[in-house]
Scaffold this active site. Sequence first.
Site, PDB file in Angstrom:
ATOM      1  N   CYS A   3       0.847  -1.182   0.000  1.00  0.00           N
ATOM      2  CA  CYS A   3       0.000   0.000   0.000  1.00  0.00           C
ATOM      3  C   CYS A   3       0.887   1.238   0.000  1.00  0.00           C
ATOM      4  O   CYS A   3       1.893   1.281   0.711  1.00  0.00           O
ATOM      5  CB  CYS A   3      -0.883  -0.014   1.247  1.00  0.00           C
ATOM      6  SG  CYS A   3      -1.995   1.390   1.393  1.00  0.00           S
ATOM      7  N   HIS A  32      -8.933  -3.710  -2.527  1.00  0.00           N
ATOM      8  CA  HIS A  32      -8.049  -2.888  -1.684  1.00  0.00           C
ATOM      9  C   HIS A  32      -8.522  -1.435  -1.674  1.00  0.00           C
ATOM     10  O   HIS A  32      -8.622  -0.819  -0.611  1.00  0.00           O
ATOM     11  CB  HIS A  32      -6.622  -3.001  -2.244  1.00  0.00           C
ATOM     12  CG  HIS A  32      -5.593  -2.202  -1.533  1.00  0.00           C
ATOM     13  ND1 HIS A  32      -4.652  -2.784  -0.709  1.00  0.00           N
ATOM     14  CD2 HIS A  32      -5.314  -0.882  -1.531  1.00  0.00           C
ATOM     15  CE1 HIS A  32      -3.854  -1.849  -0.226  1.00  0.00           C
ATOM     16  NE2 HIS A  32      -4.231  -0.670  -0.715  1.00  0.00           N
ATOM     17  N   GLU A  33      -8.826  -0.874  -2.853  1.00  0.00           N
ATOM     18  CA  GLU A  33      -9.245   0.531  -2.927  1.00  0.00           C
ATOM     19  C   GLU A  33     -10.618   0.729  -2.301  1.00  0.00           C
ATOM     20  O   GLU A  33     -10.855   1.739  -1.628  1.00  0.00           O
ATOM     21  CB  GLU A  33      -9.212   1.037  -4.373  1.00  0.00           C
ATOM     22  CG  GLU A  33      -7.845   0.979  -5.036  1.00  0.00           C
ATOM     23  CD  GLU A  33      -6.708   1.593  -4.235  1.00  0.00           C
ATOM     24  OE1 GLU A  33      -6.924   2.562  -3.475  1.00  0.00           O
ATOM     25  OE2 GLU A  33      -5.569   1.101  -4.348  1.00  0.00           O
ATOM     26  N   HIS A  71     -10.147   1.029   1.377  1.00  0.00           N
ATOM     27  CA  HIS A  71      -9.677   2.352   1.799  1.00  0.00           C
ATOM     28  C   HIS A  71     -10.847   3.298   2.055  1.00  0.00           C
ATOM     29  O   HIS A  71     -10.851   4.037   3.045  1.00  0.00           O
ATOM     30  CB  HIS A  71      -8.768   2.978   0.733  1.00  0.00           C
ATOM     31  CG  HIS A  71      -7.324   2.645   0.897  1.00  0.00           C
ATOM     32  ND1 HIS A  71      -6.602   2.935   2.038  1.00  0.00           N
ATOM     33  CD2 HIS A  71      -6.454   2.058   0.054  1.00  0.00           C
ATOM     34  CE1 HIS A  71      -5.359   2.528   1.889  1.00  0.00           C
ATOM     35  NE2 HIS A  71      -5.239   1.989   0.684  1.00  0.00           N
TER      36      HIS A  71
END
Length: 187
Positions: free
Chosen positions: A104, A146-147, A150
């Site tokens: 990351c 993953h995004e 976030h």
Amino acid sequence: MRHGSIPGARGRVRPLRLLGDPVLHARCAEVTDFGPELASLVEDLFASMYAAHGVGLAANQIGEPVRVFVYDCPDDEDVRHLGHVVNPRLVSAGGVVVRGPEGCLSLPGLEAGTERHDEAVVEGLTAAGEPVTVRGTGFFARCLQHECDHLEGEVYPDRLGGWRRRRVLRQAAKASWNRPGPLAESL
């Protein structure tokens, strides 16, 4: 291709927020204004992602707590996927669960084996307010998940357990980029 049509060409590189910054640990707000400020944010996200040599970047990673991310990421067959999603929703994550190395930009230089599905579908809007559906497999599916994490206020160590989580948090606490704060104090 004109200079202005390259993603990020008109954007400015912004500093990345690092693990422990409160903006990374709070759910981001829905985007309601699809005007020039949003288009500028998308450009800044691309410029910042490319400057950091990343494959994806969420708005909160540059200090903007809104639901937007960009990507320029290959899948496992080396097919390039390039775009952005505003107000994304991870509508499907399936296939096989694979534990693979994940890093990351908000934890520079660190990675850990993180479990993700190898198929993902994200729905949302473009910066112009048009509906978009993005389908990913393999590494690109990992990027999409993953995004989306976030924007929910999660970083990949939140998905880890046991010794993997302890190890990456210890490494982060000792990293040259880490400043004294809640993370270092909690270890």
